[in-house]
Write an enzyme that holds these catalytic residues in place. Structure first.
Site, short mmCIF file in Angstrom:
data_model
loop_
_atom_site.label_atom_id
_atom_site.label_comp_id
_atom_site.label_asym_id
_atom_site.label_seq_id
_atom_site.Cartn_x
_atom_site.Cartn_y
_atom_site.Cartn_z
N GLN A 175 -5.22 -2.53 7.69
CA GLN A 175 -6.38 -2.06 6.92
C GLN A 175 -7.17 -1.05 7.75
O GLN A 175 -7.43 -1.24 8.94
CB GLN A 175 -7.25 -3.23 6.48
CG GLN A 175 -7.73 -4.17 7.56
CD GLN A 175 -8.56 -5.31 6.98
OE1 GLN A 175 -9.16 -5.19 5.92
NE2 GLN A 175 -8.59 -6.42 7.69
N HIS A 197 -4.69 0.25 3.07
CA HIS A 197 -5.83 -0.38 2.41
C HIS A 197 -6.80 0.69 1.89
O HIS A 197 -7.06 0.80 0.73
CB HIS A 197 -6.55 -1.39 3.32
CG HIS A 197 -7.62 -2.17 2.63
ND1 HIS A 197 -8.95 -1.82 2.65
CD2 HIS A 197 -7.56 -3.29 1.89
CE1 HIS A 197 -9.66 -2.68 1.96
NE2 HIS A 197 -8.84 -3.59 1.47
N ASP A 239 -6.79 -0.40 -1.96
CA ASP A 239 -7.73 -1.29 -2.64
C ASP A 239 -8.83 -0.44 -3.26
O ASP A 239 -9.51 0.32 -2.55
CB ASP A 239 -8.31 -2.29 -1.64
CG ASP A 239 -9.05 -3.44 -2.30
OD1 ASP A 239 -9.32 -3.36 -3.51
OD2 ASP A 239 -9.37 -4.42 -1.60
N GLU A 276 -4.60 -2.48 -5.45
CA GLU A 276 -5.31 -3.76 -5.48
C GLU A 276 -6.64 -3.64 -6.23
O GLU A 276 -7.37 -2.66 -6.06
CB GLU A 276 -5.58 -4.23 -4.05
CG GLU A 276 -6.28 -5.57 -3.96
CD GLU A 276 -6.43 -6.06 -2.53
OE1 GLU A 276 -7.22 -7.00 -2.32
OE2 GLU A 276 -5.78 -5.50 -1.62
N ASP A 310 -7.01 -9.51 -6.88
CA ASP A 310 -7.97 -9.88 -5.84
C ASP A 310 -9.19 -10.51 -6.50
O ASP A 310 -9.38 -11.72 -6.47
CB ASP A 310 -8.34 -8.67 -5.00
CG ASP A 310 -9.32 -9.02 -3.88
OD1 ASP A 310 -9.63 -10.22 -3.70
OD2 ASP A 310 -9.78 -8.10 -3.17
N GLN A 332 -3.19 -11.57 -4.06
CA GLN A 332 -3.72 -11.81 -2.72
C GLN A 332 -4.17 -13.26 -2.59
O GLN A 332 -5.01 -13.72 -3.37
CB GLN A 332 -4.91 -10.91 -2.36
CG GLN A 332 -5.39 -11.24 -0.95
CD GLN A 332 -6.53 -10.41 -0.41
OE1 GLN A 332 -6.94 -10.63 0.73
NE2 GLN A 332 -7.04 -9.47 -1.17
N LYS A 334 -6.40 -15.05 -0.65
CA LYS A 334 -7.52 -14.66 0.21
C LYS A 334 -7.95 -15.89 0.98
O LYS A 334 -8.83 -16.66 0.56
CB LYS A 334 -8.65 -14.09 -0.63
CG LYS A 334 -9.50 -13.05 0.10
CD LYS A 334 -10.38 -12.32 -0.89
CE LYS A 334 -11.15 -11.20 -0.20
NZ LYS A 334 -10.50 -9.91 -0.31
#
Length: 423
Positions: A175, A197, A239, A276, A310, A332, A334
């Site tokens: 990321q 990311h 994302d 994402e 997400d 994801q 998380k």
């Protein structure tokens, strides 16, 4: 052997807590922080220092085993637990958790971790312990079980889940933070399997017509071919924090939307692309419906872009619901939002045998201890990808999870008879 005591000390995490709602509403950058007032409960500022609660189990053989309680960067939104204030939970750990764990056999990982999940929170309304507390305590319990059994934490989880662990490192996802160009260059130089990311969390970054993301993916594709070897074939993963949904609005299967994803796919080519959080529909059921609509629209249009769940996919039950609905190509997991690590492991396993892949994620706002623990979850479940964490500098998080996986696999690798004779 038994657990003799439990300690908790407030500490720092690898990044910051950010009020996502305020940022998406237009809070302007002010140096490294943001100007303006927060809008999410619990926040004193739009960006504030991240916190962790450092948990230590003292075993009867004198060993101290660690786990770190932490919460995601964007706490308090998308159905997640509220902002985590470490000092508030010291008495919770040292009373409630201590009462449950002292005297327990550290070998019994699953029993101990499950018991923590069932403990009450600070209120008397049936609330559970904050997910951050369950997360950190479960890390210490996993490492304690590995110590008691004299095996790796990967082996503990694989045994508890009755699965065969990975025999190769799980692909790591780097990321970039806001430094999406220089950090992407670092990833390309190191041959990172999944990147970058990108942190497209504002209209300014995405572009008022989405052109900013298109241009970035074109640059990334060009640089990957310039910098990488002929064999280097990374997956691109960006994302967008629901902003594509704000740009176009529903329905998400219409030609205007799928055409935009087609432009993203073309810009990323010849590399595969995952997007994402394409939208934030404001609730669990609505998010599943919107993601399903988009996924089906892309399939009908022949646009080869995978979408990643997400927002509103926080708990083990949420992951099951997204997978059962076919709402995402990737979910994801998380990790801080699921509570105990065993729940993250089970969430990954829910994807096995389906056409949905599991991305073992988490947050930049964790610690080295929690990142190491997650590397073992990824190996035990053979997840599709693993987030490099903590922090947003890339190199440090990539080092932590990559080295943890490599040393674990080296330890698990069977010795040849000749090597064993020479020991």
């Amino acid at each position: 052997m038994q657990i003799e005591s439990v300690r908790a000390v407030p500490g720092v995490s690898g990044f910051y807590f950010d009020d996502q709602r305020a940022i998406k509403a237009g809070a302007s950058e002010d140096g490294f922080g943001y100007a303006g007032d927060p809008v999410t409960d619990g926040f004193d500022a739009v960006r504030q220092a991240g916190e962790a609660l450092l948990v230590e189990l003292e075993l009867s053989d004198g060993t101290a085993i660690r786990g770190d309680c932490g919460a995601v960067q964007y706490s308090g939104t998308g159905g997640r637990d509220p902002l985590f204030r470490a000092a508030d939970y010291v008495p919770v750990v040292e009373r409630t958790v201590t009462d449950r764990l002292v005297g327990c056999d550290p070998d019994a990982f699953l029993d101990n971790a499950t018991a923590i999940e069932e403990l009450p929170g600070q209120r008397s309304d049936g609330e559970k312990l904050h997910t951050a507390v369950r997360y950190g305590v479960s890390q210490a319990l996993l490492f304690a079980a590995a110590h008691a059994r004299r095996v790796t934490p990967t082996a503990v989880l694989a045994d508890e889940l009755d699965v065969d662990p990975a025999t190769e490192p799980v692909p790591v996802f780097g990321q970039s933070g806001d430094d999406r160009y220089q950090n992407a260059e670092k990833m390309l130089l190191k041959g990172v399997p999944v990147l970058p990311h990108g942190l497209f969390n504002s209209e300014e970054k995405l572009g008022t017509d989405g052109e900013g993301l298109v241009e970035y993916l074109q640059w990334l594709s060009d640089r990957a071919r310039d910098v990488g070897s002929a064999e280097y074939n990374p997956r691109f993963h960006v994302d967008v924090y629901g902003l594509i949904g704000e740009l176009f609005g529903p329905p998400y299967d219409r030609a205007e939307v799928t055409s935009y994803f087609g432009r993203l796919c073309k810009a990323a080519a010849p590399f595969s692309l995952q997007v994402e959080g394409p939208m934030d529909a404001g609730g669990h059921t609505a998010q599943i419906e919107s993601m399903t609509e988009l996924r089906e629209g892309l399939a009908t249009a022949g646009v080869d872009v995978d979408i990643v769940a997400d927002e509103w996919c926080n708990t083990l039950e949420d992951v099951c619901a997204f997978v059962d609905a076919g709402a995402a190509d990737v979910v994801q997991v998380k990790t801080p939002d699921l509570g105990g690590l065993h729940r993250s492991a089970r969430a990954v396993m829910e994807c096995k045998g389906t056409d949905t892949r599991a991305y073992l994620g988490g947050t930049c706002n964790e610690t080295a201890v929690s990142a190491r623990a997650c590397a073992h979850v990824a190996l035990a479940t053979n997840a599709a990808q693993l987030l490099a964490k903590p922090g947003m500098g890339f190199d440090e998080g990539y080092m932590i999870v990559t080295n943890e996986m490599r040393r674990t696999l080296a330890r698990e690798k069977p010795q040849s008879p000749e090597a064993a004779l020479n020991d």
